[in-house]
Motif scaffolding. Structure first.
Motif, short mmCIF file in Angstrom:
data_model
loop_
_atom_site.label_atom_id
_atom_site.label_comp_id
_atom_site.label_asym_id
_atom_site.label_seq_id
_atom_site.Cartn_x
_atom_site.Cartn_y
_atom_site.Cartn_z
N GLY A 232 0.83 -1.19 0.00
CA GLY A 232 0.00 0.00 0.00
C GLY A 232 0.87 1.24 0.00
O GLY A 232 1.99 1.23 0.52
N VAL A 238 -3.31 0.12 -3.80
CA VAL A 238 -2.74 -1.15 -3.34
C VAL A 238 -2.29 -1.94 -4.57
O VAL A 238 -3.02 -2.02 -5.56
CB VAL A 238 -3.77 -1.97 -2.53
CG1 VAL A 238 -3.28 -3.39 -2.30
CG2 VAL A 238 -4.06 -1.29 -1.20
N HIS A 257 -9.26 4.16 -0.66
CA HIS A 257 -9.02 5.26 0.28
C HIS A 257 -8.86 6.59 -0.46
O HIS A 257 -7.90 7.34 -0.28
CB HIS A 257 -7.82 4.95 1.17
CG HIS A 257 -8.03 3.72 1.99
ND1 HIS A 257 -8.82 3.71 3.13
CD2 HIS A 257 -7.60 2.44 1.81
CE1 HIS A 257 -8.85 2.48 3.62
NE2 HIS A 257 -8.13 1.69 2.84
N VAL A 266 -2.70 4.57 2.50
CA VAL A 266 -3.07 3.24 2.99
C VAL A 266 -2.08 2.92 4.11
O VAL A 266 -0.90 2.69 3.88
CB VAL A 266 -2.97 2.18 1.87
CG1 VAL A 266 -3.36 0.81 2.41
CG2 VAL A 266 -3.84 2.56 0.69
N HIS A 268 -2.19 0.45 6.57
CA HIS A 268 -1.90 -0.93 6.98
C HIS A 268 -2.74 -1.90 6.16
O HIS A 268 -3.88 -1.59 5.79
CB HIS A 268 -2.18 -1.13 8.47
CG HIS A 268 -1.58 -2.38 9.03
ND1 HIS A 268 -0.28 -2.45 9.50
CD2 HIS A 268 -2.07 -3.63 9.19
CE1 HIS A 268 -0.02 -3.65 9.93
NE2 HIS A 268 -1.09 -4.39 9.75
N ILE A 269 -2.17 -3.07 5.91
CA ILE A 269 -2.86 -4.17 5.22
C ILE A 269 -2.74 -5.40 6.11
O ILE A 269 -1.65 -5.72 6.61
CB ILE A 269 -2.21 -4.46 3.86
CG1 ILE A 269 -2.36 -3.24 2.92
CG2 ILE A 269 -2.84 -5.71 3.21
CD1 ILE A 269 -1.55 -3.35 1.64
N THR A 280 -7.77 -3.22 4.39
CA THR A 280 -6.93 -2.04 4.30
C THR A 280 -7.52 -0.99 5.23
O THR A 280 -8.74 -0.88 5.36
CB THR A 280 -6.86 -1.46 2.87
OG1 THR A 280 -8.17 -1.08 2.43
CG2 THR A 280 -6.26 -2.47 1.90
#
Length: 363
Positions: A232, A238, A257, A266, A268-269, A280
């Motif tokens: 991300g 992503v 987003h 982004v 965090h995944i 996400t």
């Protein structure tokens, strides 16, 4: 398991577990007490029990025991330790048996905390160091080693019983994030460098490439089946990348987003281990659940109107922890002292995260 160190009282910040239900994904989501006095940088679940660990910019590493029954959740504060000098803690991981937390941060130290034990001066034992702050840490199951990546452009591998690194690798740039899934490790660096390694035994570089995204990488996560990773970026995109050829699957990227002309990072995944679907979370305060194989969004939650910095599914996949706090992406000048630092736990419904079948394109 019993826990040793008691939790220190957290500063009472505006909105800390007192905000309305609009500040969480769903009204019934549980607000975790004593979430800390500064930004929340990482969340990790034990793989063997519902123990949730967080790291914070206030120097704290905190642990809760989370209980779930009939969709009702409560988190009990169990223990807290602090990095030396209350230096910001930037990441943590846990040993496969769920008994040990490894944390890293601005004190340039790799630290180890045995849950259930109170370390001297409540500071976790140092087992390694870098020349600059350490951004990310992971655990290699096959070799029982800890890997740390820092702003000194180094990957270092540690045996907790030895003071010196077992191995180290020079990287092209500073580490922004890394993730490990069994034999696959992926490292996202500044300058849009992405490196993958086979860590089954001695770490071997598999591939280094430029990120498929045009702007700075923010986070990276390995697929649970080790065939690839998701990256991300700050541009609200992503990238889904395969490192192993999978019939019928090709690498691709998609937008998320974003709202009109506004683009959000982004942050965090996180992958669901059972279904291989993922979440996400972003600077727009939104959580999305995605299915990469069928290229569709499974669930889009309403915005909570505050930055979401990190999130994680528990091992069973029925609980989803997410943190709301300032993400420091705009520096200290944009930090409001009364920004709430909150952690919520959402009870995951199967229909929210389970693949729904093949459809064309994301929606």
């Amino acid at each position: 398991m019993s826990f040793g160190a008691a939790v220190a009282p957290a500063p009472q910040l505006v909105g800390s577990c007192t905000s309305g239900t609009t500040d969480r994904l769903a009204p019934q989501d549980h607000c975790v007490q004593s979430a800390g006095g500064d930004g929340i940088s990482s969340l990790r679940w034990s793989s063997t029990a519902n123990h949730l660990v967080s790291t914070n910019w206030d120097g704290g590493v905190r642990c809760w025991e989370v209980q779930e029954q009939g969709g009702q959740i409560r988190a009990l504060p169990k223990a807290q330790v602090n990095h030396e000098g209350n230096a910001p803690v930037l990441d943590c991981c846990m040993s496969p048996d769920g008994n040990t937390v490894f944390s890293v941060g601005a004190d340039k130290a790799v630290r180890m905390w045995q849950l259930g034990q109170a370390p001297p001066n409540n500071v976790p034992q140092q087992i390694g160091s870098h020349d600059q702050p350490i951004k990310s840490v992971g655990f290699l199951k096959s070799s029982n080693m800890i890997v740390s990546g820092g702003y000194d452009k180094m990957l270092k591998f540690w045996d907790a019983r030895q003071p010196n690194p077992v191995a180290q690798i020079q990287l092209p740039e500073r580490v922004y994030d890394l993730d490990v899934s069994d034999s696959l490790m992926v490292v996202a660096c500044a300058g849009r460098h992405i490196l993958t390694y086979n860590v089954q035994g001695q770490p071997q570089e598999h591939e280094r490439k430029e990120s498929p995204l045009k702007f700075q990488s923010r986070c990276v996560a390995a697929f649970p089946d080790n065939t690839g990773y998701a990256v991300g970026s700050i541009e609200g995109r992503v990238g889904i990348q395969y490192v192993t050829k999978v019939p019928g699957k090709e690498s691709f990227a998609f937008k998320c987003h974003r709202e009109g002309n506004n683009v959000y990072a982004v942050n965090h995944i996180a992958f669901h281990k059972g279904y291989g679907t993922f979440s996400t979370v972003g600077a727009d305060g939104i959580v999305n659940f995605w299915d990469k194989d069928n290229k569709q969004r499974l669930k889009g939650f309403p915005a909570i109107h505050r930055t979401i910095t990190c999130a994680q599914f528990n091992a069973q996949g029925n609980m989803f922890a997410y943190a709301s706090s300032y993400d420091w992406s705009k520096g200290s000048s944009q930090h409001a002292p009364n920004t709430p630092n909150e952690i919520f736990v959402h009870h995951v419904q199967d229909e929210e995260i389970k693949p729904k079948g093949k459809k064309s394109g994301y929606r």
